[in-house]
Design a protein around this motif. Structure first.
Motif, PDB file in Angstrom:
ATOM      1  N   TRP A  91     111.360  97.134  74.560  1.00 29.25           N
ATOM      2  CA  TRP A  91     112.588  97.296  73.780  1.00 29.25           C
ATOM      3  C   TRP A  91     112.880  95.943  73.166  1.00 29.25           C
ATOM      4  O   TRP A  91     112.981  94.935  73.870  1.00 29.25           O
ATOM      5  CB  TRP A  91     113.743  97.755  74.670  1.00 29.25           C
ATOM      6  CG  TRP A  91     115.041  97.867  73.940  1.00 29.25           C
ATOM      7  CD1 TRP A  91     115.280  98.578  72.793  1.00 29.25           C
ATOM      8  CD2 TRP A  91     116.282  97.265  74.295  1.00 29.25           C
ATOM      9  NE1 TRP A  91     116.599  98.458  72.422  1.00 29.25           N
ATOM     10  CE2 TRP A  91     117.236  97.653  73.339  1.00 29.25           C
ATOM     11  CE3 TRP A  91     116.687  96.444  75.335  1.00 29.25           C
ATOM     12  CZ2 TRP A  91     118.563  97.248  73.376  1.00 29.25           C
ATOM     13  CZ3 TRP A  91     118.003  96.032  75.385  1.00 29.25           C
ATOM     14  CH2 TRP A  91     118.927  96.438  74.425  1.00 29.25           C
ATOM     15  N   ALA A 102     123.169 105.028  80.644  1.00 30.52           N
ATOM     16  CA  ALA A 102     122.008 105.342  79.826  1.00 30.52           C
ATOM     17  C   ALA A 102     122.352 105.159  78.354  1.00 30.52           C
ATOM     18  O   ALA A 102     123.450 105.435  77.906  1.00 30.52           O
ATOM     19  CB  ALA A 102     121.551 106.759  80.100  1.00 30.52           C
ATOM     20  N   ASP A 103     121.389 104.698  77.609  1.00 32.31           N
ATOM     21  CA  ASP A 103     121.510 104.467  76.178  1.00 32.31           C
ATOM     22  C   ASP A 103     122.578 103.450  75.801  1.00 32.31           C
ATOM     23  O   ASP A 103     123.057 103.428  74.687  1.00 32.31           O
ATOM     24  CB  ASP A 103     121.752 105.770  75.421  1.00 32.31           C
ATOM     25  CG  ASP A 103     120.507 106.636  75.415  1.00 32.31           C
ATOM     26  OD1 ASP A 103     119.419 106.107  75.714  1.00 32.31           O
ATOM     27  OD2 ASP A 103     120.625 107.820  75.104  1.00 32.31           O
ATOM     28  N   GLU A 142     116.808 105.297  73.905  1.00 30.76           N
ATOM     29  CA  GLU A 142     115.446 105.847  73.933  1.00 30.76           C
ATOM     30  C   GLU A 142     114.755 105.785  72.572  1.00 30.76           C
ATOM     31  O   GLU A 142     113.554 105.529  72.494  1.00 30.76           O
ATOM     32  CB  GLU A 142     115.474 107.287  74.456  1.00 30.76           C
ATOM     33  CG  GLU A 142     114.111 107.828  74.808  1.00 30.76           C
ATOM     34  CD  GLU A 142     113.387 107.066  75.910  1.00 30.76           C
ATOM     35  OE1 GLU A 142     112.153 106.894  75.799  1.00 30.76           O
ATOM     36  OE2 GLU A 142     114.042 106.626  76.869  1.00 30.76           O
ATOM     37  N   GLY A 198     118.781 101.731  87.191  1.00 27.52           N
ATOM     38  CA  GLY A 198     119.003 102.906  86.370  1.00 27.52           C
ATOM     39  C   GLY A 198     119.365 102.622  84.929  1.00 27.52           C
ATOM     40  O   GLY A 198     119.466 103.539  84.127  1.00 27.52           O
ATOM     41  N   TRP A 199     119.586 101.344  84.569  1.00 33.34           N
ATOM     42  CA  TRP A 199     119.934 101.020  83.190  1.00 33.34           C
ATOM     43  C   TRP A 199     118.771 101.361  82.263  1.00 33.34           C
ATOM     44  O   TRP A 199     117.617 101.150  82.603  1.00 33.34           O
ATOM     45  CB  TRP A 199     120.287  99.539  83.062  1.00 33.34           C
ATOM     46  CG  TRP A 199     120.578  99.152  81.648  1.00 33.34           C
ATOM     47  CD1 TRP A 199     121.752  99.330  80.980  1.00 33.34           C
ATOM     48  CD2 TRP A 199     119.679  98.548  80.725  1.00 33.34           C
ATOM     49  NE1 TRP A 199     121.636  98.871  79.692  1.00 33.34           N
ATOM     50  CE2 TRP A 199     120.368  98.393  79.508  1.00 33.34           C
ATOM     51  CE3 TRP A 199     118.356  98.139  80.805  1.00 33.34           C
ATOM     52  CZ2 TRP A 199     119.786  97.828  78.387  1.00 33.34           C
ATOM     53  CZ3 TRP A 199     117.771  97.584  79.686  1.00 33.34           C
ATOM     54  CH2 TRP A 199     118.490  97.434  78.492  1.00 33.34           C
ATOM     55  N   GLN A 200     119.058 101.900  81.090  1.00 35.66           N
ATOM     56  CA  GLN A 200     118.059 102.249  80.083  1.00 35.66           C
ATOM     57  C   GLN A 200     118.554 101.807  78.703  1.00 35.66           C
ATOM     58  O   GLN A 200     119.725 101.997  78.386  1.00 35.66           O
ATOM     59  CB  GLN A 200     117.874 103.767  80.029  1.00 35.66           C
ATOM     60  CG  GLN A 200     117.358 104.397  81.285  1.00 35.66           C
ATOM     61  CD  GLN A 200     115.847 104.327  81.360  1.00 35.66           C
ATOM     62  OE1 GLN A 200     115.171 104.254  80.354  1.00 35.66           O
ATOM     63  NE2 GLN A 200     115.330 104.347  82.558  1.00 35.66           N
ATOM     64  N   VAL A 236     112.844 102.520  72.060  1.00 42.03           N
ATOM     65  CA  VAL A 236     111.829 102.147  73.047  1.00 42.03           C
ATOM     66  C   VAL A 236     110.434 102.429  72.492  1.00 42.03           C
ATOM     67  O   VAL A 236     110.178 103.497  71.942  1.00 42.03           O
ATOM     68  CB  VAL A 236     112.049 102.919  74.365  1.00 42.03           C
ATOM     69  CG1 VAL A 236     110.907 102.679  75.340  1.00 42.03           C
ATOM     70  CG2 VAL A 236     113.379 102.510  74.985  1.00 42.03           C
ATOM     71  N   ARG A 261     109.755  97.418  80.344  1.00 38.68           N
ATOM     72  CA  ARG A 261     109.863  98.229  81.561  1.00 38.68           C
ATOM     73  C   ARG A 261     108.592  97.982  82.352  1.00 38.68           C
ATOM     74  O   ARG A 261     107.492  98.240  81.880  1.00 38.68           O
ATOM     75  CB  ARG A 261     110.024  99.703  81.211  1.00 38.68           C
ATOM     76  CG  ARG A 261     110.263 100.582  82.436  1.00 38.68           C
ATOM     77  CD  ARG A 261     110.606 102.001  82.052  1.00 38.68           C
ATOM     78  NE  ARG A 261     109.557 102.562  81.214  1.00 38.68           N
ATOM     79  CZ  ARG A 261     109.775 103.492  80.292  1.00 38.68           C
ATOM     80  NH1 ARG A 261     110.985 103.967  80.055  1.00 38.68           N
ATOM     81  NH2 ARG A 261     108.765 103.965  79.573  1.00 38.68           N
ATOM     82  N   TRP A 297     113.635  97.841  83.996  1.00 32.97           N
ATOM     83  CA  TRP A 297     113.742  97.056  82.772  1.00 32.97           C
ATOM     84  C   TRP A 297     114.107  95.620  83.121  1.00 32.97           C
ATOM     85  O   TRP A 297     114.937  95.370  83.991  1.00 32.97           O
ATOM     86  CB  TRP A 297     114.812  97.645  81.862  1.00 32.97           C
ATOM     87  CG  TRP A 297     114.349  98.885  81.169  1.00 32.97           C
ATOM     88  CD1 TRP A 297     114.575 100.168  81.560  1.00 32.97           C
ATOM     89  CD2 TRP A 297     113.563  98.955  79.994  1.00 32.97           C
ATOM     90  NE1 TRP A 297     113.985 101.031  80.697  1.00 32.97           N
ATOM     91  CE2 TRP A 297     113.350 100.307  79.710  1.00 32.97           C
ATOM     92  CE3 TRP A 297     113.016  97.998  79.129  1.00 32.97           C
ATOM     93  CZ2 TRP A 297     112.615 100.742  78.610  1.00 32.97           C
ATOM     94  CZ3 TRP A 297     112.292  98.426  78.034  1.00 32.97           C
ATOM     95  CH2 TRP A 297     112.096  99.783  77.782  1.00 32.97           C
ATOM     96  N   TRP A 339     112.819  93.059  75.864  1.00 30.69           N
ATOM     97  CA  TRP A 339     112.859  93.577  77.227  1.00 30.69           C
ATOM     98  C   TRP A 339     111.646  94.458  77.443  1.00 30.69           C
ATOM     99  O   TRP A 339     111.100  95.027  76.487  1.00 30.69           O
ATOM    100  CB  TRP A 339     114.125  94.408  77.437  1.00 30.69           C
ATOM    101  CG  TRP A 339     115.364  93.592  77.618  1.00 30.69           C
ATOM    102  CD1 TRP A 339     115.907  92.724  76.719  1.00 30.69           C
ATOM    103  CD2 TRP A 339     116.203  93.558  78.762  1.00 30.69           C
ATOM    104  NE1 TRP A 339     117.048  92.158  77.232  1.00 30.69           N
ATOM    105  CE2 TRP A 339     117.255  92.663  78.495  1.00 30.69           C
ATOM    106  CE3 TRP A 339     116.180  94.216  79.986  1.00 30.69           C
ATOM    107  CZ2 TRP A 339     118.262  92.398  79.408  1.00 30.69           C
ATOM    108  CZ3 TRP A 339     117.187  93.959  80.890  1.00 30.69           C
ATOM    109  CH2 TRP A 339     118.210  93.047  80.605  1.00 30.69           C
TER     110      TRP A 339
END
Length: 89
Positions: free
Chosen positions: A51, A2-3, A23, A18-20, A26, A61, A73, A59
């Motif tokens: 993003w 994450a992040d 935040e 699960g990749w993000q 975004v 989501r 994503w 990118w």
């Protein structure tokens, strides 16, 4: 993961499950799309966030509707994601 500020893949492959992105970078969105699936079929879905990393490809989501898929994503690819009108006329 994450992040993580760096996308884990190239435009030709989806992001790791699960990749993000970070935040705070975004942007929320609501834009209907048609998604060209790897098997050649099309599904209706929506982009619910963007993003845009500096100097790199945007990118988004995307959540497809009707198949129980979760949001994922992916690099924005106009050959794979067809933006649909978001309102009226």
């Amino acid at each position: 993961m994450a992040d993580d500020p760096h996308p884990p893949t190239t435009a030709s492959r989806p992001a790791a499950p699960g990749w993000q992105p970070p935040e705070h970078e975004v942007e929320p969105a609501y834009h209907p799309v048609q998604v060209n699936r790897p098997d050649g079929s099309w599904s209706v879905g929506r982009i619910n966030a963007w993003w845009r990393p500096a100097g790199a490809q945007a990118w988004c989501r995307v959540r497809t509707l009707g198949r129980g898929g979760s949001a994922a994503w992916m690099p924005f690819d106009p050959d794979r994601l067809l933006l649909l009108p978001a309102s009226g006329i």
